[in-house]
Design an enzyme around this catalytic site. Structure first.
Site, PDB file in Angstrom:
ATOM      1  N   ALA A 113       1.439   3.923 -25.744  1.00  0.00           N
ATOM      2  CA  ALA A 113       1.922   4.895 -26.723  1.00  0.00           C
ATOM      3  C   ALA A 113       2.440   4.125 -27.931  1.00  0.00           C
ATOM      4  O   ALA A 113       2.597   2.899 -27.876  1.00  0.00           O
ATOM      5  CB  ALA A 113       3.036   5.750 -26.116  1.00  0.00           C
ATOM      6  N   LYS A 114       2.690   4.798 -28.999  1.00  0.00           N
ATOM      7  CA  LYS A 114       3.286   4.153 -30.178  1.00  0.00           C
ATOM      8  C   LYS A 114       3.849   5.238 -31.076  1.00  0.00           C
ATOM      9  O   LYS A 114       3.376   6.375 -31.056  1.00  0.00           O
ATOM     10  CB  LYS A 114       2.228   3.361 -30.956  1.00  0.00           C
ATOM     11  N   GLY A 115       4.830   4.844 -31.901  1.00  0.00           N
ATOM     12  CA  GLY A 115       5.399   5.805 -32.833  1.00  0.00           C
ATOM     13  C   GLY A 115       5.709   5.147 -34.152  1.00  0.00           C
ATOM     14  O   GLY A 115       5.663   3.920 -34.281  1.00  0.00           O
TER      15      GLY A 115
END
Ligand code: GLU
Length: 424
Positions: A113-115
């Site tokens: 995941a990444k943000g």
């Protein structure tokens, strides 16, 4: 994103396009699992949030934030949060996908995941930074959690920001959920060794690659792009092993010294004034000259897309250690391979950070904390095992380390995908 808004239509030369072509290259090595490969070509879930805050001058500013969960077949989503004015959804998609590959490559029980928030944090006061962090955390709070998706630091985020994220999430759920983020301060469930872990992993994989190449680290000339948490730590460890850091580039410019830069002076100065603040210790040269500096090892440790085809042609390095995520574009990758330059790809080279994040998460759940030696010994072992396995795969199929890493990682991910089966 391309005009036709779709996960599978990348913008030209974008990180997401780079990622898709990296996946395409691995398909011939996947056997029957290739049936599932489309899974990897789109994120499982992507959230775009509005982040409004009241600025110090009383105005209301709106920022765009993202959290993308690329794949969770092998475990909860895992990956950092980036604060940068150029962050886009498409970039975060690529970064989340690289986390899926990375966690599988080192065999951590996570997905990817990444943000990010599209903001220049250097223009915010400390109070505005806290507000933007808290509101963003609250907005993505509907999809993150200690067992679902665990953020961490990335470009321009740090332990203080992780503390605010942990606090905001905890307030919203009515408890203290230390396991919701990693890279926290030590007295809030953080882990020893986490700050230096990514740079240490670059060193561990680089030392082994140099050994296999017959490249002696004593006297080896190293050029480092990006002098933050990854580049500066890796540079210090290589210098301790006897290498000379001959060129460093950061957002302020490029400094070179063929006799080696004095890191005991450069590192502290760079924190306040950038690397050009150390004029006394080397020559300031135009940024483009960095790519043709005489060196043995090149460490891109800044942003994506830095090693272009042109720069791949001019580098004199024999070994490239990808401290950054996605620093090499696919055409440059081919040129480096043709020229016999060995690339240790991002998805293994910089995996030290997420590996110690995993240790932090495990320690948070067991409420039992390890000493720094134990962290570093375990980190070394995990990275070496992963690298050796990837090297064997590369030798067996006569492919690059990148394609070999994708082969090992994608097999793990798609096997999990197949075993879990499609729901419903
Ligand atoms: N942002 C780091 C990376 O790109 C670390 C992520 C993490 O620790 O979850 O690997």
């Amino acid at each position: 994103m391309s005009e036709k808004l779709s996960f599978v239509n990348p913008t030209a030369n974008s990180p997401w396009g780079t990622y898709l072509s990296q996946v395409d290259r691995v398909v011939p090595y996947l056997g029957p699992l290739a049936r599932w490969v489309e899974t990897l070509k789109r994120p499982k879930r992507a959230l775009i949030v509005d982040v409004p805050i009241e600025m110090d001058d009383g105005t209301i500013a709106h920022f765009e934030g993202y959290r993308v969960q690329h794949n969770m077949s092998r475990g909860p989503g895992k990956g950092g949060i980036r604060f940068h004015p150029d962050v886009t959804l498409e970039e975060v998609m690529a970064l989340s996908a690289w986390m899926t590959i990375k966690t599988a490559a080192v065999n951590l029980p996570y997905g990817g995941a990444k943000g990010g928030i599209r903001v220049d944090p250097k223009k915010l006061s400390q109070q505005e930074l806290e507000k933007i962090t808290r509101r963003y955390t609250s907005e993505i709070g509907i999809i993150i959690g200690p067992h679902t998706d665990i953020p961490a630091p990335d470009v321009n985020t740090n332990a203080q920001i992780m503390a605010w994220m942990m606090d905001t999430y905890s307030m919203n759920v009515g408890g203290t959920a230390t396991g919701v983020v990693t890279g926290k301060p030590l007295h809030l469930g953080g882990s020893l060794g986490r700050v230096k872990a990514t740079g240490r992993g670059v060193f561990v994989t680089g030392r082994e690659a140099a050994r296999r190449l017959g490249l002696d680290l004593r006297g080896a000339r190293i050029a480092v792009q990006g002098f933050g948490n990854v580049g500066s730590v890796a540079a210090e460890l290589f210098a301790e092993a006897g290498a000379k850091i001959v060129a460093v580039q950061d957002h302020t410019g490029t400094i070179v010294n063929p006799n080696g830069l004095d890191l005991s002076k450069l590192v502290p100065i760079s924190r306040t004034d950038g690397v050009v603040g150390f004029k006394a210790g080397g020559d300031i040269v135009p940024n483009e000259d960095f790519w043709s500096v005489a060196c043995d090892i090149l460490i891109p440790a800044a942003l994506e897309g830095q090693i272009t085809a042109e720069r791949a042609k001019t580098t004199t390095a024999r070994l490239v250690l990808e401290g950054a995520n996605g620093p090499t574009v696919p055409t440059a990758d081919d040129i480096l391979a043709e020229r016999g330059v060995l690339v240790v790809p991002d998805v293994i080279c910089n995996a030290g950070g997420v590996t110690v994040s995993y240790f932090e998460w495990v320690q948070d759940f067991s409420s039992f904390f390890w000493d720094e030696d134990e962290i570093n010994v375990r980190l070394d072992r995990i990275m070496m095992n992963a690298l050796n396995q990837i090297w064997d795969t590369a030798d067996k199929h006569k492919i690059t380390l990148r394609t070999a890493t994708y082969a090992v990682a994608c097999e793990r991910i798609l096997m999990a995908r197949q075993e879990r089966g499609l729901y419903p």
